[in-house]
Scaffold this motif. Structure first.
Motif, PDB file in Angstrom:
ATOM      1  N   VAL A  67       0.868  -1.177   0.000  1.00  0.00           N
ATOM      2  CA  VAL A  67       0.000   0.000   0.000  1.00  0.00           C
ATOM      3  C   VAL A  67       0.904   1.226   0.000  1.00  0.00           C
ATOM      4  O   VAL A  67       1.817   1.337   0.819  1.00  0.00           O
ATOM      5  CB  VAL A  67      -0.918   0.021   1.245  1.00  0.00           C
ATOM      6  CG1 VAL A  67      -1.690   1.326   1.324  1.00  0.00           C
ATOM      7  CG2 VAL A  67      -1.854  -1.173   1.241  1.00  0.00           C
ATOM      8  N   GLN A  68       0.647   2.121  -0.931  1.00  0.00           N
ATOM      9  CA  GLN A  68       1.405   3.368  -1.020  1.00  0.00           C
ATOM     10  C   GLN A  68       0.576   4.495  -0.412  1.00  0.00           C
ATOM     11  O   GLN A  68      -0.564   4.710  -0.812  1.00  0.00           O
ATOM     12  CB  GLN A  68       1.725   3.698  -2.489  1.00  0.00           C
ATOM     13  CG  GLN A  68       2.455   5.008  -2.687  1.00  0.00           C
ATOM     14  CD  GLN A  68       3.854   4.994  -2.086  1.00  0.00           C
ATOM     15  OE1 GLN A  68       4.690   4.175  -2.455  1.00  0.00           O
ATOM     16  NE2 GLN A  68       4.108   5.909  -1.160  1.00  0.00           N
ATOM     17  N   TRP A  69       1.147   5.181   0.567  1.00  0.00           N
ATOM     18  CA  TRP A  69       0.512   6.353   1.156  1.00  0.00           C
ATOM     19  C   TRP A  69       0.993   7.596   0.422  1.00  0.00           C
ATOM     20  O   TRP A  69       2.144   7.658  -0.018  1.00  0.00           O
ATOM     21  CB  TRP A  69       0.873   6.476   2.641  1.00  0.00           C
ATOM     22  CG  TRP A  69       0.286   5.393   3.481  1.00  0.00           C
ATOM     23  CD1 TRP A  69       0.894   4.224   3.845  1.00  0.00           C
ATOM     24  CD2 TRP A  69      -1.012   5.356   4.077  1.00  0.00           C
ATOM     25  NE1 TRP A  69       0.049   3.475   4.622  1.00  0.00           N
ATOM     26  CE2 TRP A  69      -1.134   4.149   4.779  1.00  0.00           C
ATOM     27  CE3 TRP A  69      -2.088   6.241   4.072  1.00  0.00           C
ATOM     28  CZ2 TRP A  69      -2.272   3.797   5.483  1.00  0.00           C
ATOM     29  CZ3 TRP A  69      -3.232   5.901   4.764  1.00  0.00           C
ATOM     30  CH2 TRP A  69      -3.320   4.687   5.471  1.00  0.00           C
ATOM     31  N   TYR A  70       0.109   8.587   0.312  1.00  0.00           N
ATOM     32  CA  TYR A  70       0.424   9.847  -0.356  1.00  0.00           C
ATOM     33  C   TYR A  70       0.172  11.012   0.595  1.00  0.00           C
ATOM     34  O   TYR A  70      -0.804  10.995   1.343  1.00  0.00           O
ATOM     35  CB  TYR A  70      -0.440  10.026  -1.611  1.00  0.00           C
ATOM     36  CG  TYR A  70      -0.133   8.999  -2.670  1.00  0.00           C
ATOM     37  CD1 TYR A  70       0.833   9.248  -3.635  1.00  0.00           C
ATOM     38  CD2 TYR A  70      -0.785   7.771  -2.678  1.00  0.00           C
ATOM     39  CE1 TYR A  70       1.134   8.294  -4.594  1.00  0.00           C
ATOM     40  CE2 TYR A  70      -0.489   6.815  -3.633  1.00  0.00           C
ATOM     41  CZ  TYR A  70       0.479   7.085  -4.589  1.00  0.00           C
ATOM     42  OH  TYR A  70       0.784   6.130  -5.531  1.00  0.00           O
ATOM     43  N   ARG A  71       1.030  12.009   0.539  1.00  0.00           N
ATOM     44  CA  ARG A  71       0.857  13.227   1.324  1.00  0.00           C
ATOM     45  C   ARG A  71      -0.240  14.076   0.699  1.00  0.00           C
ATOM     46  O   ARG A  71      -0.391  14.117  -0.506  1.00  0.00           O
ATOM     47  CB  ARG A  71       2.140  14.062   1.325  1.00  0.00           C
ATOM     48  CG  ARG A  71       3.231  13.510   2.150  1.00  0.00           C
ATOM     49  CD  ARG A  71       4.480  14.417   2.044  1.00  0.00           C
ATOM     50  NE  ARG A  71       5.639  13.687   2.494  1.00  0.00           N
ATOM     51  CZ  ARG A  71       6.373  12.868   1.732  1.00  0.00           C
ATOM     52  NH1 ARG A  71       6.086  12.712   0.466  1.00  0.00           N
ATOM     53  NH2 ARG A  71       7.393  12.214   2.242  1.00  0.00           N
ATOM     54  N   SER A  72      -0.959  14.757   1.535  1.00  0.00           N
ATOM     55  CA  SER A  72      -1.952  15.717   1.080  1.00  0.00           C
ATOM     56  C   SER A  72      -1.929  16.874   2.060  1.00  0.00           C
ATOM     57  O   SER A  72      -1.248  16.808   3.089  1.00  0.00           O
ATOM     58  CB  SER A  72      -3.340  15.063   1.033  1.00  0.00           C
ATOM     59  OG  SER A  72      -4.258  15.927   0.421  1.00  0.00           O
ATOM     60  N   GLU A  73      -2.642  17.926   1.751  1.00  0.00           N
ATOM     61  CA  GLU A  73      -2.664  19.075   2.652  1.00  0.00           C
ATOM     62  C   GLU A  73      -3.972  19.835   2.520  1.00  0.00           C
ATOM     63  O   GLU A  73      -4.690  19.709   1.525  1.00  0.00           O
ATOM     64  CB  GLU A  73      -1.491  20.001   2.379  1.00  0.00           C
ATOM     65  CG  GLU A  73      -1.473  20.559   0.981  1.00  0.00           C
ATOM     66  CD  GLU A  73      -0.208  21.356   0.688  1.00  0.00           C
ATOM     67  OE1 GLU A  73      -0.312  22.294  -0.106  1.00  0.00           O
ATOM     68  OE2 GLU A  73       0.858  21.033   1.239  1.00  0.00           O
TER      69      GLU A  73
END
Length: 154
Positions: free
Chosen positions: A96-102
């Motif tokens: 599972v790849q996590w992605y940064r968000s804001e």
């Protein structure tokens, strides 16, 4: 980010609709995954069922704040970009790849999103928002320990 706009729309609908009551027909995306017994006293699901979406918000019982959210649908609102890649994890032997968000008006929040393909036309979009790295890691591990098999295509 487009996913943030959809998430805000879903959260607005959830706050307007409130928790749902029992329904007569099973939802096409099943039910929210069972929370592990070790968090049963500290988290509870708040559920929103729309015709093509099942949204499961893990709410902290101590203060009513959201710990993380799972959105089951046939198409994901998240459009991952390589430059936003963050941590990796494992769920049922799959990476599972996590992605940064804001969120523009609150840059102090640590936000991670991930997609998990559950079947041919079913995905779960995961969002974790917190203010510290330790809590972020704790909720990411918790999400990756959930069993999504009840929501998979058979």
């Amino acid at each position: 980010m487009r996913s943030m706009a959809l998430t805000r729309l879903l959260l607005l609908a959830l706050s307007w609709a409130g928790p749902t009551s029992a329904q007569t027909a099973p939802h096409p995306f099943g039910e929210c995954p069972a929370l592990p017994s070790y968090v049963a006293q500290s988290l509870r699901w708040e559920v929103l069922r729309l015709p093509n979406i099942l949204m499961c918000r893990a709410m902290r019982t101590e203060d009513g704040a959201e710990a993380f959210a799972l959105t089951f649908s046939s198409e994901s609102p998240l459009r991952p970009r390589d430059r936003d890649r963050a941590e990796r994890g494992m769920l049922d032997g799959k990476e599972v790849q996590w992605y940064r968000s804001e969120i523009a008006n609150d840059p102090t929040l640590l936000i991670r999103e991930a997609l998990i393909q559950l079947g041919e036309q079913r995905v779960v979009h995961i969002m974790v928002r917190t203010s510290d790295a330790e809590t972020l890691a704790k909720y990411q591990q918790l999400v990756l320990s959930l069993t999504f098999s009840a929501n998979q295509d058979h």
